[in-house]
Design a protein around this motif. Structure first.
Motif, PDB file in Angstrom:
ATOM      1  N   ARG A 228       3.813  26.535 -30.304  1.00  0.00           N
ATOM      2  CA  ARG A 228       3.682  26.634 -28.851  1.00  0.00           C
ATOM      3  C   ARG A 228       3.213  28.006 -28.385  1.00  0.00           C
ATOM      4  O   ARG A 228       2.573  28.143 -27.344  1.00  0.00           O
ATOM      5  CB  ARG A 228       5.023  26.318 -28.172  1.00  0.00           C
ATOM      6  CG  ARG A 228       5.583  24.947 -28.484  1.00  0.00           C
ATOM      7  CD  ARG A 228       4.656  23.853 -28.048  1.00  0.00           C
ATOM      8  NE  ARG A 228       5.274  22.532 -28.197  1.00  0.00           N
ATOM      9  CZ  ARG A 228       4.610  21.392 -28.081  1.00  0.00           C
ATOM     10  NH1 ARG A 228       3.312  21.401 -27.813  1.00  0.00           N
ATOM     11  NH2 ARG A 228       5.235  20.236 -28.235  1.00  0.00           N
ATOM     12  N   ALA A 243       8.418  24.091 -30.642  1.00  0.00           N
ATOM     13  CA  ALA A 243       8.964  23.374 -29.483  1.00  0.00           C
ATOM     14  C   ALA A 243      10.447  23.642 -29.305  1.00  0.00           C
ATOM     15  O   ALA A 243      10.927  23.823 -28.174  1.00  0.00           O
ATOM     16  CB  ALA A 243       8.704  21.876 -29.630  1.00  0.00           C
ATOM     17  N   GLU A 244      11.191  23.713 -30.389  1.00  0.00           N
ATOM     18  CA  GLU A 244      12.644  23.837 -30.277  1.00  0.00           C
ATOM     19  C   GLU A 244      13.209  25.020 -31.066  1.00  0.00           C
ATOM     20  O   GLU A 244      14.428  25.122 -31.234  1.00  0.00           O
ATOM     21  CB  GLU A 244      13.313  22.539 -30.739  1.00  0.00           C
ATOM     22  CG  GLU A 244      12.937  21.328 -29.886  1.00  0.00           C
ATOM     23  CD  GLU A 244      13.612  20.055 -30.357  1.00  0.00           C
ATOM     24  OE1 GLU A 244      14.320  20.114 -31.384  1.00  0.00           O
ATOM     25  OE2 GLU A 244      13.428  19.010 -29.702  1.00  0.00           O
TER      26      GLU A 244
END
Length: 417
Positions: A228, A243-244
């Protein structure tokens, strides 16, 4: 000895090429891929509308593509391609119905240009000598500033070849990049121009063996693993954000960014990258080609540009295809089928078909866009770039993509990785 990890963002051919070169040298590699498959714009997949496995694009590998062939030899995919015995390229003029075959001789001395049955109809030997102008082009020159755009050798040979290679009208295309194409193929003789065919698809030949090679040699390939953001310190990439989670890089860790140019720019806003991308579409017809139809036909004066004959289908490629981005699909399929049926000598209704569009397939290989291509090395000591949009010296091709990944890997090693 450095003990870091090379994080490669992107599992297209550029990223896979870098991963293969590094893992074969015993380096620690992790490939992060957004999609659930590798290959990027060069992949094979099952198309339900046809009930067939197809390539998303009709890419062409030639015997003069040294980087691609070396890559295939390393990963063990060479045997999955078959090479034509000689360089022979059929062309068909839809308007006149004329058909001819270009037959360069194998050696570098081009004696073939002196034989009418080997060259383009309506041309003379002297016309081919002028191709040397492309080999001496400056960075700002366009193709038609170096070659007469009204000549038969341009209209019936250079235009269709360079339209496909540059993915833009050759009139605006970079003469220097066109010269690189000529230098690596026709200028070396027919031995460098033999096409290689992948009966099972490009994915099984170029992509799947590369992923298997990386994993066999201790590397990781992680799918559905979207990067990201990239965070920088003063002179290096400090972390990669997913993302996480966030991955903080160790001092010896390095990064090769092998994503499309516009994606690279979103991750690293300071990069200068090409800004003008053009579409390519491929149209696949589920019908067996008639016996004796050449495997590749260049098409003049048609919407069809290149026709590929596979065992179970006929496939058409159209480059610089932005004008068709919003076209109704079925009328376009019918229009192209009418040309294909004539070229192939078929008297058949429209067979099952599927159109595969890549709206930003490659950058437009103009002098202006070529000047925007970045080098492999960046101002950050642990960040390198790879992709057919980087400064490979070639247009956006399979050869250029593989070359770029190999170059990034070797540069990282030279810098101490």
């Amino acid at each position: 000895m450095p003990s870091g990890t090379m994080h490669i963002v992107g599992a297209g051919l550029a990223g896979l090429s870098a991963a293969v070169e590094l893992t074969r040298r015993g380096k620690r590699v992790v490939v992060h891929e957004l999609a659930r498959h590798a290959g990027g714009r060069c992949r094979s997949y099952f198309e339900p509308a046809l009930g067939l496995t197809i390539d998303n694009g009709n890419h062409l590998v030639l015997s003069g593509n040294e980087s691609a062939l070396a890559f295939l030899d390393v990963i063990g995919g060479r045997d999955l391609l078959t090479m034509a015995d000689h360089a022979e390229f059929t062309f068909h003029d839809v308007k006149s119905g004329e058909r001819w075959v270009l037959r360069p001789n194998d050696g570098p001395v081009p004696w073939w240009i002196f034989f009418r049955h080997r060259r383009v109809p309506g041309t003379r030997a002297a016309d081919y000598a002028r191709l040397g102008n492309l080999l001496r082009a400056n960075a700002s020159d366009t193709v038609t500033q170096k070659i007469d755009g009204s000549s038969e050798v341009y209209r019936k040979l250079l235009y269709p070849v360079l339209l496909a290679a540059l993915n833009c009208d050759p009139k605006e295309g970079s003469a220097r990049l066109a010269g690189a194409v000529v230098r690596g193929t026709l200028a070396k003789g027919g031995r460098a121009c033999r096409p290689l065919f992948a009966p099972q698809g490009l994915g099984p030949a170029l992509v799947d063996p590369a992923v298997a090679f990386v994993r066999k040699n201790g590397g990781e390939v992680r799918f559905d693993d979207a990067v990201r953001a990239v965070e920088f310190g003063e002179d290096r990439v400090r972390s990669i954000q997913f993302a996480e989670s966030t991955l903080n890089l160790a001092p010896d860790d390095q990064v090769i960014l092998a994503v499309p140019g516009w994606v690279a720019r979103t991750l690293v806003p300071e990069l200068t990258v090409p800004t003008d991308y053009r579409a390519i579409f491929n149209l696949h017809f589920k019908i067996a080609p008639p016996s004796g139809l050449p495997k590749i036909i260049g098409v003049i004066n048609g919407t069809t540009e290149w026709l590929f004959a596979f065992d179970d289908r006929l496939s058409v490629t159209v480059s610089a295809a932005d004008r068709f981005n919003e076209a109704d699909r079925e009328p376009l399929a019918r229009q192209i089928w009418s040309e294909v049926a004539k070229i192939a000598g078929l008297n058949a209704p429209l067979p099952p078909w599927q159109i595969v569009k890549e709206r930003r397939a490659t950058f437009a290989a103009t002098p202006e866009q070529d000047a925007l291509r970045p080098s492999t090395e960046t101002r950050w000591r642990n960040l390198f770039l790879a992709g057919d949009w980087t400064a490979t010296g070639l247009p956006a091709t399979i050869e250029g993509a593989i070359r770029s990944g190999d170059k990034a890997a070797k540069l990282a090693i030279a810098k101490g990785f």
